[in-house]
Write an enzyme that holds these catalytic residues in place. Structure first.
Site: not given
Length: 559
Positions: A250, A205
């Site tokens: 990401e 993330d």
């Protein structure tokens, strides 16, 4: 390269499916999805053709950011089950040929994490330096917050110590100090724990925020001058512990900066990255019925290692971000696909799923998924895309697309027998409600979107040139048509996609082909001859799509 090499770098031709256990299937009837329910639906995923399951955060959480504010990196939220239930899912998925990756969210913790609970009590706490602090009152940082409708600063005062702590996201998510070697050691332990349990990798993330050193004490930052060296160390760690595991990052940055997060041409940092640039360009192309923005995005990709891969997606669990488009371009997409203020969020994205954005037109929906699977990269699906789920705009922000999975036309879409008030979110209503969109009905319908997605995935898996090969945009006269050629080893595949409503006849010239070759459609049964000079004319319906394998007379490939 040989066909057997594709099993080594499995991620280059995987089909990734993202889901939140909480909203997928409730098996004990308490209103919350659980691992027992997911286990019952593994065969649905296997039947679809999924080869890699991506689990959104299932860790204990304070529920400020839908599971991304974690209170225990080693735990399983008791609402979802136990470690034993998770292992049962891993075992069952592996039996069905699926790998499993999980979210790695280590750029921050919850304020209720034991580390921060100790850190905020005293400057002398051994956990105090796990986080980033400042003594002086911070300047206006409202332009740096990730959620501008929720926060107006990236610093919040901690009364017990009289300091401000850093949080790029919500104030309930204090940033970890990655320059602290003790923090880096803890992150390595977390990774090692889940790999030992049998996880096949991580979706990492907010990677740029993880490596960000702004706000960190200058003297401490001097000992962490190259954050990318740390990313390389994490990649090396998972290679030692589980050599086939991946880091899917990401990184919503321009392509040239994404290349750095791959590790340049060495490819020794992130294994995969989502191509946010191509995704946003695709929506601009759809709004304009002009393939030029998408072609520009694809052809401007930097060179990366053959071991790396781009992740292609139509939709994900967050807002459909359009932040890399210009303001005028963003307004074009808003006007086409989210004209109402309630459909927009943060001034940069949409809270909608694809089918409602395309007014439920099955031709356009199928064309877009055919396009996504044909682009160079690994396709990533968000749960419910296989049946054409819509959003519920009554839910706040990004939760609009995180509605309960729709299994049947019954109560709560077959997700749970509990009262609606006990569900993690409202079920979709209107024309995309479970009455009209659900798995059970589509399983029995050979013309359903689910049946089409099964076929698309099967053909994708039979076409390694899409994940491994070279990609070339073919010249032809129609701006609304994308014609491409993917080649690898002895395989070549032509893909045609018409972003416009009018039928088109597309003239192509295929280099190296003559009348000893032909084109075989892979999504329908049809054969097209090629002339001696390699020329061919192909018809496309409005919003039409075709995958065609180039077949030589002596070819031994199965069709």
């Amino acid at each position: 390269m040989r066909i057997t090499d594709t099993s080594d770098l499995w991620w280059k031709t995987a089909v990734v499916y993202c889901l939140d256990v909480e909203t997928y299937m409730d098996w004990n009837g308490d209103g919350c999805g659980d691992f027992a329910g997911l286990a019952q639906r593994i065969d649905h995923l296997a039947d679809l053709g999924v080869t890699c399951l991506w689990l959104m955060p299932f860790y204990p959480t304070a529920e400020r950011d839908d599971g991304y504010d974690i209170t225990d990196f080693y735990g399983v939220d008791p609402r979802l089950g136990t470690h034993g239930d998770l292992v049962e899912v891993l075992r069952t998925a592996r039996d069905r040929g699926m790998r499993v990756i999980v979210d790695l969210v280590v750029n921050h913790t919850s304020v209720k994490h034991p580390w921060f609970q100790q850190a905020r009590k005293s400057r002398e706490s051994p956990f105090h330096d796990f986080y980033v602090w400042r003594d002086d009152e911070p300047p206006d940082t409202s332009d740096q917050v990730v959620f501008p409708d929720q926060e107006d600063s990236i610093w919040t005062l901690n009364e017990p110590t009289g300091e401000w702590y850093l949080h790029k996201f919500y104030k309930e998510q204090p940033d970890l100090n990655v320059a602290n070697p003790l923090v880096r050691d803890e992150i390595a332990k977390v990774i090692g724990f889940w790999l030992q349990l049998g996880i096949d990798g991580f979706r990492v993330d907010a990677v740029p925020f993880l490596l960000e050193t702004s706000g960190i004490d200058e003297q401490e930052a001097e000992h962490f001058q190259d954050p990318h060296q740390y990313l390389r160390a994490l990649r090396a760690l998972i290679a030692r512990r589980a050599e086939a595991a991946v880091l899917l990052g990401e990184v919503n940055l321009p392509h040239e900066e994404q290349q750095q997060f791959f590790g340049g041409t060495d490819g020794d940092e992130l294994t995969m990255q989502f191509d946010f640039i191509a995704m946003q360009a695709m929506y601009l192309s759809l709004a304009r019925c002009d393939t030029a923005p998408l072609v520009d995005a694809l052809t401007s990709r930097p060179q990366v290692s053959p071991d790396n891969q781009w992740g292609m997606f139509v939709r994900n669990h967050d807002e459909l971000t359009l932040d890399k488009l210009s303001e005028d371009e963003r307004q074009e997409v808003f006007a086409a696909f989210g004209p109402e203020e309630r459909m927009q969020v943060y001034g940069r994205g949409l809270t909608r799923r694809l089918p409602p954005m395309l007014d439920g037109d099955p031709r356009r929906v199928r064309m877009v998924y055919s396009l996504m699977f044909s682009l160079p990269g690994t396709p990533v699906l968000f749960y419910g895309e296989e049946i054409g789920m819509g959003e519920n705009l009554a839910a706040e922000g990004r939760l609009a697309v995180r509605t309960p999975m729709q299994w049947t036309s019954g109560r709560n879409g077959g997700f749970s027998p509990a009262a609606a008030s006990k569900l993690p979110g409202p079920v979709v209503e209107g024309g995309f409600s479970p009455e009209f969109v659900n798995v059970a009905d589509q399983r029995r319908d050979p013309d359903s979107l689910l049946s089409f997605m099964r076929l698309l995935i099967r053909r994708y898996r039979e076409s390694p040139e899409l994940g491994w090969g070279t990609y070339e945009v073919l010249g032809q006269p129609h701006p609304e048509v994308l014609a491409s050629l993917s080649t690898w080893d002895d395989g070549a595949l032509v893909a045609l996609h018409n972003l416009g409503a009018e039928p088109r006849t597309v003239p192509l010239t295929l280099s190296g082909c003559d009348s000893t070759h032909r084109l075989e459609d892979l999504l329908v049964t049809r054969s097209t001859a090629i002339a001696d000079d390699g020329s061919v004319e192909l018809t496309l319906d409005g919003y039409g799509y075709r995958w065609l394998r180039v077949v030589a007379r002596e070819s031994r490939r199965l069709l």
